[in-house]
Every structure is written in C-alpha cells, then in structure tokens.
Design an enzyme around this catalytic site. Structure first.
Site, PDB file in Angstrom:
ATOM      1  N   LEU A  61       0.822  -1.223   0.000  1.00 22.29           N
ATOM      2  CA  LEU A  61       0.000   0.000   0.000  1.00 22.29           C
ATOM      3  C   LEU A  61       0.850   1.263   0.000  1.00 22.29           C
ATOM      4  CD1 LEU A  61      -2.359  -1.883   0.433  1.00 22.29           C
ATOM      5  CD2 LEU A  61      -3.167  -0.438   2.275  1.00 22.29           C
ATOM      6  N   PHE A  82      -8.095  -4.068   5.392  1.00 20.75           N
ATOM      7  CA  PHE A  82      -7.515  -4.791   6.533  1.00 20.75           C
ATOM      8  C   PHE A  82      -6.016  -4.558   6.661  1.00 20.75           C
ATOM      9  CE2 PHE A  82     -11.021  -7.645   5.187  1.00 20.75           C
ATOM     10  CZ  PHE A  82     -11.709  -7.762   6.378  1.00 20.75           C
ATOM     11  N   SER A 126     -10.141  -0.944  15.906  1.00 21.88           N
ATOM     12  CA  SER A 126      -9.947  -1.891  17.000  1.00 21.88           C
ATOM     13  C   SER A 126     -10.499  -1.304  18.294  1.00 21.88           C
ATOM     14  CB  SER A 126      -8.445  -2.133  17.141  1.00 21.88           C
ATOM     15  OG  SER A 126      -8.144  -2.725  18.377  1.00 21.88           O
ATOM     16  N   THR A 128      -8.967  -1.206  20.766  1.00 21.54           N
ATOM     17  CA  THR A 128      -7.831  -0.555  21.414  1.00 21.54           C
ATOM     18  C   THR A 128      -7.988   0.969  21.410  1.00 21.54           C
ATOM     19  OG1 THR A 128      -5.412  -0.575  21.536  1.00 21.54           O
ATOM     20  CG2 THR A 128      -6.340  -0.383  19.356  1.00 21.54           C
ATOM     21  N   TYR A 150       0.537   1.251  18.182  1.00 22.49           N
ATOM     22  CA  TYR A 150      -0.422   0.565  17.295  1.00 22.49           C
ATOM     23  C   TYR A 150      -1.799   1.225  17.395  1.00 22.49           C
ATOM     24  CZ  TYR A 150      -3.981  -2.813  15.961  1.00 22.49           C
ATOM     25  OH  TYR A 150      -5.103  -3.401  15.414  1.00 22.49           O
ATOM     26  N   LYS A 154      -4.336   3.464  14.675  1.00 22.78           N
ATOM     27  CA  LYS A 154      -5.761   3.225  14.390  1.00 22.78           C
ATOM     28  C   LYS A 154      -6.569   4.508  14.629  1.00 22.78           C
ATOM     29  CE  LYS A 154      -5.663  -1.032  13.127  1.00 22.78           C
ATOM     30  NZ  LYS A 154      -5.932  -1.372  11.731  1.00 22.78           N
ATOM     31  N   ARG A 293       0.832  -8.718  32.587  1.00 27.97           N
ATOM     32  CA  ARG A 293       1.497  -8.210  31.380  1.00 27.97           C
ATOM     33  C   ARG A 293       1.255  -6.700  31.337  1.00 27.97           C
ATOM     34  NH1 ARG A 293      -0.448 -10.502  25.530  1.00 27.97           N
ATOM     35  NH2 ARG A 293      -2.298  -9.272  26.039  1.00 27.97           N
TER      36      ARG A 293
HETATM   37  P1  NAD Z   1      -3.040 -10.063   9.558  1.00 29.77           P
HETATM   38  O1  NAD Z   1      -1.665  -9.617   9.857  1.00 29.77           O
HETATM   39  O2  NAD Z   1      -3.321 -11.522   9.546  1.00 29.77           O
HETATM   40  O3  NAD Z   1      -3.520  -9.432   8.170  1.00 29.77           O
HETATM   41  C1  NAD Z   1      -3.088  -8.198   7.707  1.00 29.77           C
HETATM   42  C2  NAD Z   1      -2.619  -8.377   6.269  1.00 29.77           C
HETATM   43  O4  NAD Z   1      -2.179  -7.123   5.759  1.00 29.77           O
HETATM   44  C3  NAD Z   1      -1.445  -9.355   6.140  1.00 29.77           C
HETATM   45  O5  NAD Z   1      -1.747 -10.317   5.154  1.00 29.77           O
HETATM   46  C4  NAD Z   1      -0.267  -8.466   5.713  1.00 29.77           C
HETATM   47  O6  NAD Z   1       0.631  -9.159   4.881  1.00 29.77           O
HETATM   48  C5  NAD Z   1      -0.992  -7.331   5.004  1.00 29.77           C
HETATM   49  N1  NAD Z   1      -0.280  -6.044   4.992  1.00 29.77           N
HETATM   50  C6  NAD Z   1       0.237  -5.373   6.048  1.00 29.77           C
HETATM   51  N2  NAD Z   1       0.786  -4.216   5.645  1.00 29.77           N
HETATM   52  C7  NAD Z   1       0.608  -4.134   4.302  1.00 29.77           C
HETATM   53  C8  NAD Z   1       0.958  -3.173   3.301  1.00 29.77           C
HETATM   54  N3  NAD Z   1       1.600  -2.063   3.607  1.00 29.77           N
HETATM   55  N4  NAD Z   1       0.610  -3.422   2.024  1.00 29.77           N
HETATM   56  C9  NAD Z   1      -0.041  -4.552   1.693  1.00 29.77           C
HETATM   57  N5  NAD Z   1      -0.392  -5.500   2.589  1.00 29.77           N
HETATM   58  C10 NAD Z   1      -0.072  -5.289   3.880  1.00 29.77           C
HETATM   59  O7  NAD Z   1      -4.007  -9.327  10.615  1.00 29.77           O
HETATM   60  P2  NAD Z   1      -5.544  -9.572  10.926  1.00 29.77           P
HETATM   61  O8  NAD Z   1      -5.640 -10.151  12.284  1.00 29.77           O
HETATM   62  O9  NAD Z   1      -6.227 -10.239   9.803  1.00 29.77           O
HETATM   63  O10 NAD Z   1      -6.016  -8.053  11.061  1.00 29.77           O
HETATM   64  C11 NAD Z   1      -6.585  -7.358   9.971  1.00 29.77           C
HETATM   65  C12 NAD Z   1      -6.859  -5.934  10.387  1.00 29.77           C
HETATM   66  O11 NAD Z   1      -7.715  -5.918  11.510  1.00 29.77           O
HETATM   67  C13 NAD Z   1      -5.607  -5.151  10.804  1.00 29.77           C
HETATM   68  O12 NAD Z   1      -5.725  -3.832  10.326  1.00 29.77           O
HETATM   69  C14 NAD Z   1      -5.664  -5.172  12.309  1.00 29.77           C
HETATM   70  O13 NAD Z   1      -5.028  -4.066  12.879  1.00 29.77           O
HETATM   71  C15 NAD Z   1      -7.160  -5.151  12.562  1.00 29.77           C
HETATM   72  N6  NAD Z   1      -7.531  -5.741  13.845  1.00 29.77           N
HETATM   73  C16 NAD Z   1      -7.118  -6.989  14.146  1.00 29.77           C
HETATM   74  C17 NAD Z   1      -7.435  -7.538  15.379  1.00 29.77           C
HETATM   75  C18 NAD Z   1      -6.941  -8.903  15.779  1.00 29.77           C
HETATM   76  O14 NAD Z   1      -6.876  -9.173  16.976  1.00 29.77           O
HETATM   77  N7  NAD Z   1      -6.602  -9.784  14.867  1.00 29.77           N
HETATM   78  C19 NAD Z   1      -8.233  -6.812  16.287  1.00 29.77           C
HETATM   79  C20 NAD Z   1      -8.647  -5.534  15.918  1.00 29.77           C
HETATM   80  C21 NAD Z   1      -8.301  -4.999  14.685  1.00 29.77           C
HETATM   81  C1  WQD Z   2      -6.195 -11.680  25.851  1.00 25.74           C
HETATM   82  C2  WQD Z   2      -6.078 -11.962  27.352  1.00 25.74           C
HETATM   83  C3  WQD Z   2      -3.952 -11.403  28.311  1.00 25.74           C
HETATM   84  C4  WQD Z   2      -1.621 -14.367  26.154  1.00 25.74           C
HETATM   85  C5  WQD Z   2      -4.997  -7.619  21.570  1.00 25.74           C
HETATM   86  C6  WQD Z   2      -4.614  -6.208  21.200  1.00 25.74           C
HETATM   87  C7  WQD Z   2      -5.845  -5.424  20.821  1.00 25.74           C
HETATM   88  C8  WQD Z   2      -6.623  -6.150  19.724  1.00 25.74           C
HETATM   89  C9  WQD Z   2      -6.939  -7.548  20.121  1.00 25.74           C
HETATM   90  C10 WQD Z   2      -5.841  -5.484  17.547  1.00 25.74           C
HETATM   91  C11 WQD Z   2      -5.343 -10.848  28.097  1.00 25.74           C
HETATM   92  C12 WQD Z   2      -4.203 -12.883  28.396  1.00 25.74           C
HETATM   93  C13 WQD Z   2      -2.661 -13.598  26.626  1.00 25.74           C
HETATM   94  C14 WQD Z   2      -0.976 -15.260  27.044  1.00 25.74           C
HETATM   95  C15 WQD Z   2      -2.491 -14.583  28.786  1.00 25.74           C
HETATM   96  N1  WQD Z   2      -5.847  -6.286  18.534  1.00 25.74           N
HETATM   97  N2  WQD Z   2      -3.084 -13.705  27.915  1.00 25.74           N
HETATM   98  N3  WQD Z   2      -1.453 -15.354  28.327  1.00 25.74           N
HETATM   99  O1  WQD Z   2      -4.390  -8.029  24.651  1.00 25.74           O
HETATM  100  O2  WQD Z   2      -6.909  -8.325  24.741  1.00 25.74           O
HETATM  101  O3  WQD Z   2      -5.873  -7.579  22.683  1.00 25.74           O
HETATM  102  O4  WQD Z   2      -5.706  -8.224  20.488  1.00 25.74           O
HETATM  103  O5  WQD Z   2      -6.407  -4.463  17.413  1.00 25.74           O
HETATM  104  O6  WQD Z   2      -5.411  -4.173  20.381  1.00 25.74           O
HETATM  105  O7  WQD Z   2      -3.976  -5.603  22.311  1.00 25.74           O
HETATM  106  O8  WQD Z   2      -5.527  -9.908  23.387  1.00 25.74           O
HETATM  107  O9  WQD Z   2      -5.116 -12.305  23.037  1.00 25.74           O
HETATM  108  O10 WQD Z   2      -3.177 -10.817  23.673  1.00 25.74           O
HETATM  109  O11 WQD Z   2      -4.908 -11.310  25.366  1.00 25.74           O
HETATM  110  O12 WQD Z   2      -2.851 -14.697  29.952  1.00 25.74           O
HETATM  111  O13 WQD Z   2      -0.012 -15.956  26.683  1.00 25.74           O
HETATM  112  O14 WQD Z   2      -5.289 -13.136  27.532  1.00 25.74           O
HETATM  113  O15 WQD Z   2      -3.353 -10.933  29.487  1.00 25.74           O
HETATM  114  O16 WQD Z   2      -5.986 -10.711  29.331  1.00 25.74           O
HETATM  115  P1  WQD Z   2      -5.643  -8.415  23.993  1.00 25.74           P
HETATM  116  P2  WQD Z   2      -4.616 -11.132  23.790  1.00 25.74           P
END
Ligand code: NAD
Ligand code: WQD
Length: 337
Positions: A61, A82, A126, A128, A150, A154, A293
């Site tokens: 991107l 995403f 997120s 977050t 991070y 967002k 943590r």
């Molecule tokens: P992921 O890492 O599995 O997927 C993200 C994808 O984006 C990957 O395939 C990566 O290769 C691609 N990517 C990253 N930077 C890029 C760039 N500059 N150009 C092209 N491709 C790029 O993550 P996910 O868990 O599927 O998350 C998807 C989205 O959702 C992310 O924006 C993440 O921040 C958000 N999100 C995820 C979670 C979670 O816990 N998984 C929670 C809240 C929000």
């Molecule tokens: C869940 C719970 C840990 C691992 C993260 C990002 C958040 C969002 C979602 C993207 C917590 C506990 C974990 C371990 C544990 N992502 N834990 N032992 O921290 O809620 O959220 O993912 O936007 O921004 O911060 O998710 O799965 O890391 O933790 O006890 O080995 O499990 O302390 O309470 P979290 P997590």
C-alpha cells in the site's frame, strides 16, 4: 451481484475469512497484500473452498504507483481495508514502521481511491482505540484514547477518515472496531497463522494443545474481576467476517461516516477461555499463573446494540464454537499454512 470489492490485506487472518464470505455471497473480489504477515496459500485455500478464482495483486500500500495501477486495471466498487501491522509490543519498538505502514499506507490507498472515484470503504479499527476503559460495556460514543503506537495509528486513521468524510459528502466510510477475533473457518482450511510464538491468547492455547508449546502463562490473577484474570470480548472470526458484508450493504444507503463495535457483548476471563477450550476439545491445557502483562486492562467488552440496530448484524457463535474451530484449524494445520 456484480460488485467488485478490493480487499487489502486479504491474505491475512480476518481478510481471508472475509473473502470467503464475500465470494459465497456473490461478490467479485480483488486482493492486494504484500504478504509481510501472511502467505498466499491462504488465498489458494479460499479459491478451493469457494470454487471462485479472483485477482491477487502482490503489492504494498505504501507503493503509490502500484496502487494507482491497481485502480486503473480493476473496476473496484468498494474497498475493505484490513492491511496493516497489528502487534502491540512490536509497535512500541518500531513505532515509525507502524506509522509508515498503517497511516502512510492508508493515506496512499485513500488518495488512489479518490483519484479513481471509489469512495466506499470499510476500515478495520480496534477496541484498542478506547484505551483502558473506565465504564463498561463500551459504546461507540465513549472517549477515545490510544495507549500504544499501534492504537495511535488506528486512532489517527479514524481521524483521517472523519476529515475526509467531512470534506466530501460522496465518501461513505464504515469504521468497524473489532474486539478480540478468535477461531477459524469451520472447514479448518483457513485460520490464524501467527509468525513465531503467538502473543495472543487463543493461538497460544492451541499451540500448547498441539504440543508446540509447553504451557500457557496466565498473565495475572489479581485483577478486580470475579476470578482475578482479565476479561475480554472474544468474537468468532466468521461472525466478524460477516459483519463486513453488513457494513458494505449499509454503505449503499450513503450514510456518510458510520462507526460500529463488532463484538459479542459477552466477556470471558482467561480462565473461562481455558475451561471453554478444555470442554470443547477434550484437551487439557497446562497453565501457570505469572505476573501481569504491562498494558493489560482488567476488563474490555462491548455494547453490541448499535451494530445490531443499524447494520442488522449480531454475533451468533459462542465460546464453544470459537474453541472448537480454532482447535480444528490447528489440528489440520499443525505448522500453519
Ligand atoms: P493479519 O496480519 O493476519 O492481516 C493483515 C494483512 O495485511 C497481512 O496479510 C499483511 O501481509 C498485510 N499487509 C500489512 N501491511 C501491508 C501493506 N503495507 N501493504 C499490503 N499489505 C499489507 O491481521 P488480521 O488479524 O487479519 O487483522 C486485519 C486488520 O484488523 C488489521 O488492520 C488489524 O489491525 C485489525 N484488527 C485486528 C485484530 C486482531 O486481533 N486480529 C483486532 C482488531 C483490529
Ligand atoms: C487476551 C487476554 C492477556 C496471552 C490484543 C490487542 C488489541 C486487539 C486484540 C488489535 C489478556 C491474556 C494472553 C498469554 C495470557 N488487537 N493472555 N497469556 O491483549 O486483549 O488484545 O488483540 O487491534 O489491540 O492488544 O488480546 O489475546 O493478547 O490477550 O494470559 O499468553 O489473555 O493478558 O488478558 P488483547 P490477547
């Protein structure tokens, strides 16, 4: 249905599940991904599972010329965005890479969309962005506060999208704030495939269950929660993926900028998840309580009513399905893709 959706980050965990739902609903799909945190095998699996092929652009991107070329070549109706880096810990070590990739990449994407007149986008935000919540359950109008780089990216992107929507009424923007996505497609063909040792709870548990890791460390049991461990709002990735289709349909009503939480509204503690996994799979999870943590909030869960009211979407799958499907994926793919 002859709409074509550009899925950025479509090879990733949530993106690949969303591609399945889009293709099954009759959308055409184009994926752009630089594979920095994924493998193209996920896309081949999506094609096999759905019986539909689609275009894949291996591009970053941040590469403006590549983005312009993509929009020139493909006729895109809307974008689900995403692509981004998502590791909270890593973002504190290399914040500039997070800003460059997440904020810079999104700015490029939006510029290219603007240039080619594509003005419908669904963005992965997120929970977050709520920081450490003072009041629960979390509603969309609650104060925003990022507590790590991070989260800051967002939040910055959310502000960028708000400014864009305010500047031009042709833009329709859905911001989706995900809670904790877990689980996998019930087929076990696609799922979460973290690089290295997982930092998130569910993939750590499944790797302990398969014998890749010895035991789970439970981060703290002295929080002010019923069993002392942290509470989160885990949501099945298939429910989450379906939420994006509801958001896309909503954009057709030209709502301008809309923001929704995607969670279940149900909080589970770390010990609840361990018990839930053991019950759903029959595998026992050796675990040990260790110190807290840094940066963990005691409890985070959402109020899901706005998404139900405005998007007509509600999570349907519970903790049992989340654990069962995560384990099915891990068993069928012990080393990931
Ligand atoms: P992921 O890492 O599995 O997927 C993200 C994808 O984006 C990957 O395939 C990566 O290769 C691609 N990517 C990253 N930077 C890029 C760039 N500059 N150009 C092209 N491709 C790029 O993550 P996910 O868990 O599927 O998350 C998807 C989205 O959702 C992310 O924006 C993440 O921040 C958000 N999100 C995820 C979670 C979670 O816990 N998984 C929670 C809240 C929000
Ligand atoms: C869940 C719970 C840990 C691992 C993260 C990002 C958040 C969002 C979602 C993207 C917590 C506990 C974990 C371990 C544990 N992502 N834990 N032992 O921290 O809620 O959220 O993912 O936007 O921004 O911060 O998710 O799965 O890391 O933790 O006890 O080995 O499990 O302390 O309470 P979290 P997590």
């Amino acid at each position: 249905m002859d709409k074509t959706i550009l899925v950025t980050g479509g090879a990733g965990y949530i993106g690949s599940h969303t591609c399945v739902e889009l293709l099954e609903a009759g959308y055409k799909v184009v994926v752009v991904d630089n594979l920095c945190n994924s493998k193209s095998d996920s896309l081949s699996r999506v094609e096999e599972m759905t019986g539909h092929n689609f275009q894949f652009h291996l591009a970053d991107l941040r590469d403006m010329a590549a983005m312009q070329l993509l929009f020139k070549r493909e006729k895109i109706d809307a974008v689900i965005h995403f692509a981004g880096l998502k590791a909270v810990g890593e973002s504190t070590e290399i914040p500039l890479a997070y800003y460059q990739n997440n904020v810079g990449g999104t700015a490029n994407l939006l510029e290219a969309m603007n240039e080619y007149g594509v003005k419908d986008i669904v963005f992965s935000s997120s929970c977050t962005v709520y920081g450490a919540p003072e009041t629960l359950p979390l509603r969309e109008d609650f104060p925003l506060q990022a507590v790590n780089p991070y989260g800051q990216t967002k939040l910055t992107i959310e502000y960028m999208l708000k400014d864009l929507a305010a500047s031009d009424a042709d833009w329709n923007i859905s911001i989706l704030r995900y809670f904790n996505p877990v689980g996998a497609h019930p087929s076990g063909e696609i799922g979460e495939d973290p690089l290295g040792i997982p930092s998130n709870l569910m993939p750590y548990i499944t790797q302990v269950a398969i014998g890749e890791l010895e035991e789970l460390s439970v981060f703290g049991d002295d929080y002010d929660t019923p069993d002392g461990t942290c509470i989160r709002d885990y949501i099945h990735v298939v429910d989450l993926a379906r939420g994006h289709l509801h958001a896309l349909s909503k954009l057709e009503e030209n709502p301008g900028l809309i923001i929704h939480n995607l969670g279940t509204g149900q909080g589970y503690s770390v010990l609840d998840v361990i018990k839930g996994f053991e019950t759903a799979t029959g595998k026992s999870i050796p675990h040990r309580i260790v110190g807290r943590r840094a940066g963990d909030a005691p409890a985070v869960y959402d109020d899901p009513t706005l998404a139900e009211k405005e998007l007509g979407w509600k999570a349907e799958l519970g903790i049992e399905a989340m654990c069962r499907d995560a384990w099915n994926w891990q068993q069928r793919n012990p080393k990931g893709y």
